[in-house]
Scaffold this motif. Structure first.
Motif, PDB file in Angstrom:
ATOM      1  N   SER A  92     -10.644  32.929  25.329  1.00  0.00           N
ATOM      2  CA  SER A  92     -10.898  32.127  24.131  1.00  0.00           C
ATOM      3  C   SER A  92     -12.347  31.664  24.163  1.00  0.00           C
ATOM      4  O   SER A  92     -12.804  31.077  25.156  1.00  0.00           O
ATOM      5  CB  SER A  92      -9.974  30.915  24.099  1.00  0.00           C
ATOM      6  OG  SER A  92     -10.479  29.914  23.219  1.00  0.00           O
ATOM      7  N   MET A 203      -3.050  26.605  19.472  1.00  0.00           N
ATOM      8  CA  MET A 203      -3.200  26.897  20.903  1.00  0.00           C
ATOM      9  C   MET A 203      -1.798  27.210  21.411  1.00  0.00           C
ATOM     10  O   MET A 203      -0.958  26.313  21.518  1.00  0.00           O
ATOM     11  CB  MET A 203      -3.825  25.704  21.623  1.00  0.00           C
ATOM     12  CG  MET A 203      -5.288  25.490  21.269  1.00  0.00           C
ATOM     13  SD  MET A 203      -5.875  23.797  21.547  1.00  0.00           S
ATOM     14  CE  MET A 203      -5.436  23.019  19.975  1.00  0.00           C
ATOM     15  N   HIS A 230      -5.956  31.154  21.495  1.00  0.00           N
ATOM     16  CA  HIS A 230      -6.510  30.080  20.672  1.00  0.00           C
ATOM     17  C   HIS A 230      -7.345  30.697  19.554  1.00  0.00           C
ATOM     18  O   HIS A 230      -8.293  31.451  19.825  1.00  0.00           O
ATOM     19  CB  HIS A 230      -7.394  29.197  21.570  1.00  0.00           C
ATOM     20  CG  HIS A 230      -8.157  28.126  20.858  1.00  0.00           C
ATOM     21  ND1 HIS A 230      -9.422  27.745  21.268  1.00  0.00           N
ATOM     22  CD2 HIS A 230      -7.861  27.353  19.791  1.00  0.00           C
ATOM     23  CE1 HIS A 230      -9.854  26.774  20.487  1.00  0.00           C
ATOM     24  NE2 HIS A 230      -8.923  26.520  19.582  1.00  0.00           N
TER      25      HIS A 230
END
Length: 274
Positions: A92, A203, A230
């Motif tokens: 991420s 998330m 995410h």
């Protein structure tokens, strides 16, 4: 207090958001085995400054870098370091930019080379949940409607929704009202108003929704050390409907991906090559 933005203010937020979008697009072709997250962080800082903006995260709450870089079981807030990325990792990349008094802030989870099919499903479902949530960001709805939609899609696919970390309002500050959880109940929470701007950011964990924190005081990991994903967009409520201020277009352009996933959330044509 939720702030109602003028069209001029929304355009300034859009400009900052698109600097973040372009930064993520630049990084997309650099995310590969052997590169370190610290190298990517330095590229991003230089790129943001070259576009007349300041890195939004650098120094905020004493964070030491320009990017939050969170590989594999790290959920968010990972600190860039000198450990090379490996084939099969996911990472991420969360980025912020500040220009003309307003912030942009969004994120994308990249696969490093070939990733496991079950991990790819996690990424796909998390991104799907982002757009499902954005669809509920409309006049007459409330915060809980967005969270409920995200939670339902993630959990029906067997994934865990992080509770302790949430999306947020966005503007002169990186984090404004309202908080935007990725779970909730329909009809609950603050009511959406015309002109508000939020960052919606699911998330989602491959296993448990529970998390833990490293001693560095920043890095958040899944409690069972399974991967997390995410994705984040900046969205304004215009004429009663959600309009994207950020885009994954530059990422897809760099990676050779064709997608029309953003079309329903664009009320105006954006020249991505300005």
């Amino acid at each position: 207090m939720i702030i109602q933005r003028t069209r001029e203010e929304i355009e300034l937020i859009r400009h900052s958001a698109l600097i973040v979008s372009k930064t993520l697009g630049m990084l997309a072709s650099e995310v590969k085995p052997g590169v370190t997250t610290l190298q990517l962080d330095k590229m991003a800082e230089e790129f943001i400054r070259d576009h007349g903006a300041e890195p939004g995260f650098l120094g905020m709450y004493d964070f030491p870098n320009s990017l939050c870089m969170s590989p594999n079981a790290q959920v968010v807030h990972g600190i860039p370091n000198n450990e090379p990325l490996k084939e099969g990792d996911v990472i991420s990349i969360d980025c912020g930019a500040f220009k003309n008094g307003f912030y942009g802030d969004h994120a994308y989870t990249f696969g490093v080379g070939e990733i496991a099919p079950e991990t790819q499903k996690l990424l796909d479902v998390t991104k799907e949940s982002l757009y499902i949530g954005i669809r509920e960001f409309k006049l007459g709805n409330r915060v809980g409607d967005v969270g409920f939609a995200i939670q339902q899609h993630a959990e029906k696919n067997g994934f865990g929704v992080v509770r302790e970390l949430v999306g947020h309002g966005l503007g002169e500050k990186m984090h404004e009202d309202p908080e935007m959880p990725n779970y909730g109940k329909r009809g609950r929470g603050k009511k959406f108003i015309e002109g508000m701007v939020v960052a919606i950011e699911p998330m989602i964990n491959a296993g448990t929704h529970r998390i833990k924190q490293l001693r560095d005081g920043w890095t958040i990991l899944t409690a069972d050390n399974k991967p997390s994903a995410h994705f984040e967009h900046d969205v304004a409520l215009i004429d009663g409907k959600p309009e994207l201020l950020s885009t994954f277009h530059y990422i897809y352009e760099a990676l050779g991906i064709e997608s029309n996933e953003e079309e329903e959330f664009r009320a105006q044509t954006i020249n991505f090559h300005d």
